[in-house]
Motif scaffolding. Structure first.
Motif, PDB file in Angstrom:
ATOM      1  N   SER A  43       0.913  -1.257  -0.113  1.00 17.73           N
ATOM      2  CA  SER A  43      -0.038  -0.027   0.020  1.00 17.73           C
ATOM      3  C   SER A  43       0.887   1.278  -0.028  1.00 17.73           C
ATOM      4  CB  SER A  43      -0.999   0.057   1.241  1.00 17.73           C
ATOM      5  OG  SER A  43      -0.375   0.097   2.264  1.00 17.73           O
ATOM      6  N   GLU A  44       1.903   1.336   0.598  1.00 13.03           N
ATOM      7  CA  GLU A  44       2.990   2.316   0.602  1.00 13.03           C
ATOM      8  C   GLU A  44       3.426   2.526  -0.702  1.00 13.03           C
ATOM      9  OE1 GLU A  44       5.978   1.266   3.452  1.00 13.03           O
ATOM     10  OE2 GLU A  44       4.462   1.665   5.318  1.00 13.03           O
ATOM     11  N   LEU A  45       3.566   1.644  -1.769  1.00 10.80           N
ATOM     12  CA  LEU A  45       3.815   1.640  -3.034  1.00 10.80           C
ATOM     13  C   LEU A  45       2.673   2.169  -3.794  1.00 10.80           C
ATOM     14  CD1 LEU A  45       6.273  -1.206  -3.311  1.00 10.80           C
ATOM     15  CD2 LEU A  45       6.709   1.077  -3.450  1.00 10.80           C
ATOM     16  N   GLY A  46       1.530   2.250  -3.210  1.00 17.06           N
ATOM     17  CA  GLY A  46       0.298   2.574  -3.966  1.00 17.06           C
ATOM     18  C   GLY A  46      -0.721   1.334  -4.284  1.00 17.06           C
ATOM     19  N   VAL A  47      -0.345   0.371  -4.017  1.00 15.13           N
ATOM     20  CA  VAL A  47      -0.975  -0.798  -4.510  1.00 15.13           C
ATOM     21  C   VAL A  47      -2.129  -1.136  -3.554  1.00 15.13           C
ATOM     22  CG1 VAL A  47      -0.972  -3.363  -4.915  1.00 15.13           C
ATOM     23  CG2 VAL A  47       0.972  -1.936  -5.617  1.00 15.13           C
ATOM     24  N   LEU A  48      -3.507  -1.085  -3.690  1.00 21.02           N
ATOM     25  CA  LEU A  48      -4.688  -1.412  -2.980  1.00 21.02           C
ATOM     26  C   LEU A  48      -4.950  -2.913  -3.037  1.00 21.02           C
ATOM     27  CD1 LEU A  48      -6.446   1.875  -3.810  1.00 21.02           C
ATOM     28  CD2 LEU A  48      -4.822   1.606  -1.919  1.00 21.02           C
ATOM     29  N   SER A  49      -5.606  -3.362  -2.161  1.00 17.99           N
ATOM     30  CA  SER A  49      -5.811  -4.578  -2.245  1.00 17.99           C
ATOM     31  C   SER A  49      -7.179  -5.018  -1.303  1.00 17.99           C
ATOM     32  CB  SER A  49      -4.843  -5.797  -1.619  1.00 17.99           C
ATOM     33  OG  SER A  49      -4.405  -5.452  -0.442  1.00 17.99           O
ATOM     34  N   TRP A  50      -8.034  -5.989  -1.842  1.00 20.36           N
ATOM     35  CA  TRP A  50      -9.209  -6.559  -0.951  1.00 20.36           C
ATOM     36  C   TRP A  50      -9.533  -7.976  -1.154  1.00 20.36           C
ATOM     37  CZ3 TRP A  50      -9.206  -2.324  -4.091  1.00 20.36           C
ATOM     38  CH2 TRP A  50      -9.486  -0.850  -3.894  1.00 20.36           C
ATOM     39  N   ARG A  51     -10.142  -8.584  -0.368  1.00 20.30           N
ATOM     40  CA  ARG A  51     -10.698  -9.897  -0.247  1.00 20.30           C
ATOM     41  C   ARG A  51     -12.216  -9.756  -0.557  1.00 20.30           C
ATOM     42  NH1 ARG A  51      -9.508 -15.535   2.991  1.00 20.30           N
ATOM     43  NH2 ARG A  51     -11.014 -16.718   1.737  1.00 20.30           N
ATOM     44  N   LEU A  52     -12.585 -10.441  -1.626  1.00 19.83           N
ATOM     45  CA  LEU A  52     -13.926 -10.356  -1.754  1.00 19.83           C
ATOM     46  C   LEU A  52     -14.457 -11.838  -2.089  1.00 19.83           C
ATOM     47  CD1 LEU A  52     -13.977  -7.315  -4.331  1.00 19.83           C
ATOM     48  CD2 LEU A  52     -14.291  -7.341  -1.966  1.00 19.83           C
ATOM     49  N   ASP A  53     -15.735 -11.853  -2.179  1.00 15.49           N
ATOM     50  CA  ASP A  53     -16.502 -13.129  -2.526  1.00 15.49           C
ATOM     51  C   ASP A  53     -16.571 -13.270  -3.952  1.00 15.49           C
ATOM     52  OD1 ASP A  53     -17.898 -15.412  -2.339  1.00 15.49           O
ATOM     53  OD2 ASP A  53     -19.835 -14.503  -1.322  1.00 15.49           O
ATOM     54  N   ALA A  54     -15.640 -14.022  -4.377  1.00 16.90           N
ATOM     55  CA  ALA A  54     -15.439 -14.465  -5.821  1.00 16.90           C
ATOM     56  C   ALA A  54     -16.707 -15.412  -6.331  1.00 16.90           C
ATOM     57  CB  ALA A  54     -14.295 -15.078  -6.122  1.00 16.90           C
ATOM     58  N   ASP A  55     -17.255 -16.026  -5.454  1.00 19.02           N
ATOM     59  CA  ASP A  55     -18.270 -16.825  -6.024  1.00 19.02           C
ATOM     60  C   ASP A  55     -19.649 -16.114  -6.280  1.00 19.02           C
ATOM     61  OD1 ASP A  55     -16.846 -19.333  -6.058  1.00 19.02           O
ATOM     62  OD2 ASP A  55     -16.957 -19.523  -3.912  1.00 19.02           O
ATOM     63  N   ASN A  56     -19.586 -14.948  -5.550  1.00 18.31           N
ATOM     64  CA  ASN A  56     -21.048 -14.271  -5.724  1.00 18.31           C
ATOM     65  C   ASN A  56     -20.569 -12.712  -6.181  1.00 18.31           C
ATOM     66  OD1 ASN A  56     -22.957 -16.216  -4.495  1.00 18.31           O
ATOM     67  ND2 ASN A  56     -21.402 -16.057  -2.870  1.00 18.31           N
ATOM     68  N   TYR A  57     -20.010 -12.583  -7.211  1.00 20.03           N
ATOM     69  CA  TYR A  57     -19.539 -11.395  -7.701  1.00 20.03           C
ATOM     70  C   TYR A  57     -20.637 -10.481  -8.254  1.00 20.03           C
ATOM     71  CZ  TYR A  57     -18.858 -13.812 -12.020  1.00 20.03           C
ATOM     72  OH  TYR A  57     -19.061 -14.276 -13.143  1.00 20.03           O
ATOM     73  N   GLU A  58     -21.545 -10.921  -8.796  1.00 21.01           N
ATOM     74  CA  GLU A  58     -22.943 -10.406  -9.384  1.00 21.01           C
ATOM     75  C   GLU A  58     -23.627  -9.568  -8.228  1.00 21.01           C
ATOM     76  OE1 GLU A  58     -22.561 -13.817 -10.088  1.00 21.01           O
ATOM     77  OE2 GLU A  58     -23.008 -14.225 -12.283  1.00 21.01           O
ATOM     78  N   THR A  59     -23.601 -10.182  -7.038  1.00 22.27           N
ATOM     79  CA  THR A  59     -24.518  -9.566  -5.841  1.00 22.27           C
ATOM     80  C   THR A  59     -23.652  -9.011  -4.891  1.00 22.27           C
ATOM     81  OG1 THR A  59     -24.738 -11.738  -5.073  1.00 22.27           O
ATOM     82  CG2 THR A  59     -26.427 -11.195  -6.541  1.00 22.27           C
ATOM     83  N   ASP A  60     -22.395  -9.040  -4.955  1.00 17.15           N
ATOM     84  CA  ASP A  60     -21.545  -8.881  -3.686  1.00 17.15           C
ATOM     85  C   ASP A  60     -21.532  -7.022  -3.345  1.00 17.15           C
ATOM     86  OD1 ASP A  60     -19.389  -8.375  -1.826  1.00 17.15           O
ATOM     87  OD2 ASP A  60     -17.859  -9.087  -3.059  1.00 17.15           O
ATOM     88  N   GLU A  61     -22.274  -6.864  -2.220  1.00 19.22           N
ATOM     89  CA  GLU A  61     -22.559  -5.549  -2.025  1.00 19.22           C
ATOM     90  C   GLU A  61     -21.206  -4.794  -1.772  1.00 19.22           C
ATOM     91  OE1 GLU A  61     -24.941  -3.651  -1.564  1.00 19.22           O
ATOM     92  OE2 GLU A  61     -26.162  -5.267  -2.572  1.00 19.22           O
ATOM     93  N   GLU A  62     -20.050  -5.426  -1.281  1.00 20.46           N
ATOM     94  CA  GLU A  62     -18.653  -4.850  -0.999  1.00 20.46           C
ATOM     95  C   GLU A  62     -17.974  -4.406  -2.395  1.00 20.46           C
ATOM     96  OE1 GLU A  62     -14.539  -5.415   1.327  1.00 20.46           O
ATOM     97  OE2 GLU A  62     -16.018  -7.083   1.338  1.00 20.46           O
ATOM     98  N   LEU A  63     -18.399  -5.214  -3.469  1.00 18.84           N
ATOM     99  CA  LEU A  63     -17.741  -5.020  -4.616  1.00 18.84           C
ATOM    100  C   LEU A  63     -18.469  -3.810  -5.313  1.00 18.84           C
ATOM    101  CD1 LEU A  63     -15.904  -5.255  -7.332  1.00 18.84           C
ATOM    102  CD2 LEU A  63     -17.676  -6.993  -7.608  1.00 18.84           C
ATOM    103  N   LYS A  64     -19.798  -3.741  -5.122  1.00 17.27           N
ATOM    104  CA  LYS A  64     -20.607  -2.734  -5.493  1.00 17.27           C
ATOM    105  C   LYS A  64     -20.173  -1.565  -4.942  1.00 17.27           C
ATOM    106  CE  LYS A  64     -25.489  -1.144  -5.820  1.00 17.27           C
ATOM    107  NZ  LYS A  64     -26.791  -1.511  -5.183  1.00 17.27           N
ATOM    108  N   LYS A  65     -19.930  -1.520  -3.584  1.00 16.06           N
ATOM    109  CA  LYS A  65     -19.390  -0.199  -2.713  1.00 16.06           C
ATOM    110  C   LYS A  65     -18.177   0.382  -3.419  1.00 16.06           C
ATOM    111  CE  LYS A  65     -18.307   1.443   1.942  1.00 16.06           C
ATOM    112  NZ  LYS A  65     -17.980   0.877   3.216  1.00 16.06           N
ATOM    113  N   ILE A  66     -17.426  -0.522  -3.619  1.00 18.94           N
ATOM    114  CA  ILE A  66     -15.725  -0.208  -4.104  1.00 18.94           C
ATOM    115  C   ILE A  66     -15.923   0.455  -5.437  1.00 18.94           C
ATOM    116  CG2 ILE A  66     -13.594  -0.958  -5.068  1.00 18.94           C
ATOM    117  CD1 ILE A  66     -13.954  -3.296  -2.707  1.00 18.94           C
TER     118      ILE A  66
END
Length: 202
Positions: A43-66
């Protein structure tokens, strides 16, 4: 650190310094001894990262929020493997050429895995292994490259602000404004030469 404080992102995104070997680019290329890099260091090099629910990406609220917060209006998928990608050998060679983009590179691994290599402030390669459920953002102006690992397969969601521009600028392209901004905002700060708020360019 107690177990309950473990960063779950580390289960799908790991990073380490690379050796100088010319062996198969799909191998891990760890240093000996292994030298891991934390997600905070990334992150200090500017790289952002998340862990998300790859099995439900169509309905993932966290992905939608990002996507809403960061303005990622465009989305498509890219499958990289010998069977699915036209001109595979040529493409994988091009992906592994060191380059930068004038916009963020956003990749969300929904299946498989692959390596995104970036440079640290001393120009050393860091290998970032992204597996199913891992999403990373490489900032505009950072030199990087991509390759599959030995499983030879990744399916990645590609996100973009507005109409996508995939143009790679192979190194050296240090004169580009995006590169100058990245160096000023992250590499000089990381090297301790300047005290710059990394959030200013986020």
């Amino acid at each position: 650190m107690v177990a309950s404080d473990k960063d779950t992102r580390e289960e799908v995104i790991q990073a380490w310094y690379m050796d100088d070997s010319d062996e198969d680019q799909r191998l891990p290329h760890h240093n000996d001894p292994k030298e891991f890099v934390s997600l905070n260091q990334l992150s200090e090099l500017g790289v952002l990262s998340w862990r998300l629910d790859a099995d439900n990406y169509e309905t993932d609220e966290e992905l939608k929020k990002i996507r809403e917060e960061r303005g990622y209006s465009y989305m498509d998928f890219c499958e990289v493997c010998p069977e699915k990608l036209p001109n595979y050998e040529e493409k994988i060679k091009n992906f592994f050429e060191e380059h930068l983009h004038t916009d963020e590179e956003i990749r969300y691994c929904v299946a498989g895995s692959g390596y995104f290599d970036i440079r640290d402030c001393n120009d050393k390669w860091i290998r970032v292994w992204v597996k199913k459920g891992g999403m990373i953002v490489l900032p505009a102006g950072c030199y990087h490259r991509f390759t599959l690992d030995t499983d030879n397969y990744i399916k990645a969601m590609r996100l973009f602000v507005g109409d996508p521009v995939w143009t790679p600028f192979n190194r050296p392209h240090d004169h580009l404004p995006a590169r100058k901004e990245y160096v000023k905002g992250f590499l000089l700060k990381e090297a301790g030469n300047h005290s710059i708020d990394v959030n200013a360019s986020a």
